[in-house]
Design an enzyme around this catalytic site. Structure first.
Site, short mmCIF file in Angstrom:
data_model
loop_
_atom_site.label_atom_id
_atom_site.label_comp_id
_atom_site.label_asym_id
_atom_site.label_seq_id
_atom_site.Cartn_x
_atom_site.Cartn_y
_atom_site.Cartn_z
N SER A 73 -12.24 -0.86 3.94
CA SER A 73 -10.89 -0.32 3.87
C SER A 73 -10.59 0.36 5.13
O SER A 73 -11.43 0.69 5.73
CB SER A 73 -10.80 0.38 2.48
OG SER A 73 -9.22 1.12 2.58
N SER A 74 -9.46 0.41 5.26
CA SER A 74 -8.69 1.30 6.48
C SER A 74 -7.93 2.46 5.97
O SER A 74 -7.47 3.51 6.60
CB SER A 74 -7.97 0.78 7.37
OG SER A 74 -8.53 -0.50 7.91
N GLU A 94 -7.37 -8.16 -2.54
CA GLU A 94 -7.91 -7.32 -1.66
C GLU A 94 -9.59 -7.82 -1.32
O GLU A 94 -9.84 -7.49 -0.08
CB GLU A 94 -8.60 -6.13 -2.17
CG GLU A 94 -8.35 -4.64 -1.65
CD GLU A 94 -7.39 -3.98 -1.48
OE1 GLU A 94 -6.94 -4.08 -0.29
OE2 GLU A 94 -6.50 -3.75 -2.38
N ASP A 118 -9.87 -8.47 2.64
CA ASP A 118 -10.25 -7.28 3.46
C ASP A 118 -11.82 -7.48 3.76
O ASP A 118 -12.31 -6.82 4.58
CB ASP A 118 -10.17 -5.82 2.84
CG ASP A 118 -8.91 -5.43 2.79
OD1 ASP A 118 -7.99 -5.90 3.74
OD2 ASP A 118 -8.28 -4.41 2.31
N THR A 131 0.95 -1.36 0.00
CA THR A 131 0.11 0.09 0.03
C THR A 131 0.98 1.30 -0.03
O THR A 131 2.15 1.21 0.42
CB THR A 131 -1.14 -0.23 1.16
OG1 THR A 131 -1.75 -1.08 1.12
CG2 THR A 131 -1.94 1.26 1.12
N GLY A 143 -2.28 -1.24 6.73
CA GLY A 143 -3.26 -2.09 6.94
C GLY A 143 -4.42 -1.43 8.07
O GLY A 143 -4.53 -0.42 8.10
O1 DON Z 1 -7.80 -1.29 2.43
C1 DON Z 1 -7.27 -1.70 3.12
O2 DON Z 1 -7.50 -1.05 4.49
C2 DON Z 1 -6.05 -2.60 3.13
N1 DON Z 1 -6.07 -3.28 1.98
C3 DON Z 1 -4.62 -1.67 3.21
C4 DON Z 1 -3.14 -2.66 3.20
C5 DON Z 1 -2.50 -1.89 3.68
O3 DON Z 1 -2.19 -0.76 3.88
C6 DON Z 1 -1.14 -2.83 3.62
N2 DON Z 1 -0.03 -2.25 4.31
N3 DON Z 1 1.20 -1.95 4.63
#
Ligand code: DON
Length: 558
Positions: free
Chosen positions: A439-440, A407, A410, A368, A460
């Site tokens: 999502s976050s 994804e 999630d 991300t 994440g």
């Molecule tokens: O949308 C989300 O919340 C996650 N798919 C984000 C993943 C993420 O930030 C991975 N991180 N280092």
């Protein structure tokens, strides 16, 4: 003991601020996770593009030079503010579940999640939104044609670039899954193993895919040659995408979440990201405490307790607003926060309710990405983009160079069971055909009379607590270097532990928090990769900062 101060709801301020027209900063700033991406943004600004064109260039270049983190096979949220009329909008380019998806697609006959099915390979991939978002950004908000803004990305894909440590770490962590798919191994590995330092990553198929997007816009990805190749490759490897999935994909323009904390107007991502609501809820809870004058343990304890409560609501209520009713007004209400605050004790941690299983915590870090931009006119962009885990699903659709996301993980794959980030969820976030997974991602603007902040990060579930710490730094008058570098700690309701970066808590903090009943767990290494901009209007200064934990670049230029 913190002194309660009166929560201030400055309604006039909230209503008034967005329409104040303002002269721009007369300089531009871009902070992104890779120097080539930041340079691509400036290249486009120099050719007469605005911040939105630059956002296309930076997003597309990150898709090429930071392929472990985001890409054409993924999605994201682009928060925009247009200087000329104050319009604030979020482009929701989040991935969608394929039309053939169903609630128990990752479960075995006994109803248990099949390990890694929602994380590896084409079955874990949602329908990408990033290409659609780039086309929309260019058409609706940019000054330059999409093809111009995609130039730098196409160049880096076809000529190649030398990978850095970030890439090598990501490839190592996902080597096994990349080896399972020849089209992935051919591009991202060297002789079927993690490349050596100095490796030049050339992505010719991706350059051709970007070129089709440049020429035909949205249809250049979602129809025709690219779409056909994507669907064929996915289905051949056991996935369920159809051409109809791609043809139906649309970005959605949504109103951002607007809230207020101690005179700061905050604008952030709405569902299907949980970011804006959870951030606002935490800050509403915290607004009645004087955190700045609290001792270090009490300050951290209160932040943790606010996180615990807001993340619980994430699990319980949040999902794709096109599928579920979200009690947004209630969750954002200061009265609701006051009710939650009543049950916070300053002398003891509140145990989170426990479920049958103790969720495990997985590493979150090299995946991300985030970019923050402001141009001379004051147009602003904060965008967080993802393919979920490092290297997404590990699956490249042959002939396209597109690394697909994973994804789908999630979603709440099985109610009450944790996902890769230890997050649990229920019905609101169960899989349904065509639904966006929760999502976050929390791209955020901050605004006072004198200062503008633009920030966001990957990480994440920890994204929202990182942005929270960044907002508190802004609120206390600190510079963007400190928003991006401050030591991080995090609580997400379940598992009931405080995760912290090895240097984030002092010995006294650790003893104090344990005495209050918190369970502490250090993370294996630092996490997050925040990209931030501060425009101090009063001082006439523009500053940008990139997280020292990674290899990003934050520049300010005339
Ligand atoms: O949308 C989300 O919340 C996650 N798919 C984000 C993943 C993420 O930030 C991975 N991180 N280092």
């Amino acid at each position: 003991m913190p002194k309660p101060i009166k929560p201030s709801v400055v309604l006039l301020y909230l209503l008034f601020f967005p329409i104040i027209s303002q002269a721009g900063p007369h300089q531009a700033a871009i902070a992104s996770a890779h120097p080539l991406a930041t340079a691509a943004g400036f290249e486009i600004l120099e050719q007469g593009g605005n911040a939105f064109d630059a956002a296309v260039a930076v997003s597309a270049t990150l898709a090429v030079v930071e392929p472990s983190s985001s890409g054409l096979g993924g999605g994201g949220f682009w928060l925009l503010k247009r200087a000329k009329d104050g319009k604030e909008i979020i482009i929701d380019g989040r991935e969608k579940a394929p039309l053939a998806a169903h609630a128990d697609m990752y479960l075995d006959k006994q109803g248990k999640p099949v390990p890694n099915l929602s994380l590896d390979g084409p079955l874990s991939a949602g329908i990408p939104g990033l290409p659609a978002a780039l086309a929309h950004l260019a058409n609706q908000y940019g000054r330059l044609p999409l093809s111009k803004s995609l130039d730098p990305a196409i160049r880096h894909a076809s000529l190649g670039f030398e990978v850095g440590d970030h890439y090598l770490r990501a490839a190592t962590s996902r080597e096994h899954i990349l080896q399972s798919y020849p089209a992935s191994a051919d591009i991202f590995l060297e002789h079927n193993a993690t490349p050596k330092p100095g490796f030049r990553l050339v992505q010719r198929d991706l350059a051709a895919t970007l070129q089709r997007l440049a020429i035909a816009g949205h249809a250049g990805f979602y129809r025709g040659e690219t779409a056909t190749k994507l669907v064929e490759a996915v289905r051949k490897a056991g996935g369920i995408w159809t051409l109809a999935d791609l043809q139906q994909y649309k970005i959605i323009e949504r109103q951002p979440i607007v809230s207020e904390y101690h005179g700061i107007r905050m604008v952030s991502a709405p569902p299907p990201s949980s970011g804006g609501i959870v951030l606002a809820e935490m800050l509403n809870i915290l607004s009645a405490y004087d955190l700045q004058d609290s001792d270090s343990v009490t300050r951290k304890h209160l932040i943790i307790e606010a996180e615990r409560r807001a993340y619980r609501d994430r699990d319980a209520y949040l999902g794709d607003p096109d599928f579920v009713d979200i009690p947004t007004e209630r969750l954002l209400s200061p009265d609701y926060a006051a009710g939650l605050r009543v049950a916070i004790r300053t002398d003891r941690a509140t145990p989170s309710e426990t479920l049958n299983d103790t969720p495990s915590i997985n590493p979150q870090g090299d995946h991300t990405t985030h970019l923050s931009i402001i141009d001379k006119q004051g147009n602003q962009v904060a965008a967080t983009l993802s393919i979920n885990q490092s290297m997404g699903s590990g699956f490249v659709a042959e002939g396209t160079g597109v690394l697909l996301n994973d994804e789908m993980d999630d979603f709440a794959i099985s109610p009450g069971k944790p996902n890769a980030y230890g997050l649990v969820g229920g019905n609101a976030n169960r899989i349904e055909p065509g639904k966006r997974m929760l999502s976050s991602m929390t791209p955020t603007f901050l605004q006072t009379k004198d200062r503008i902040g633009i920030l966001g990060t990957p990480g994440g579930s920890r994204i929202i607590s990182m942005v929270l710490l960044g907002v508190l730094e802004f609120a206390e008058g600190h510079e963007p270097e400190s928003w991006v570098s401050i030591g991080r700690f995090h609580h997400q309701y379940l598992p009931d532990v405080v995760e912290y970066e090895p240097d984030a808590l002092s010995v006294e903090d650790r003893h104090g928090l344990e005495k209050l009943g918190h369970t502490l767990k250090p993370t294996p290494r630092p996490y997050g990769n925040m990209q931030a901009i501060l425009w101090d209007k009063k001082a006439g200064l523009l500053k940008a900062a990139s997280d020292p934990r990674s290899e990003g670049a934050a520049w300010v230029r005339h």
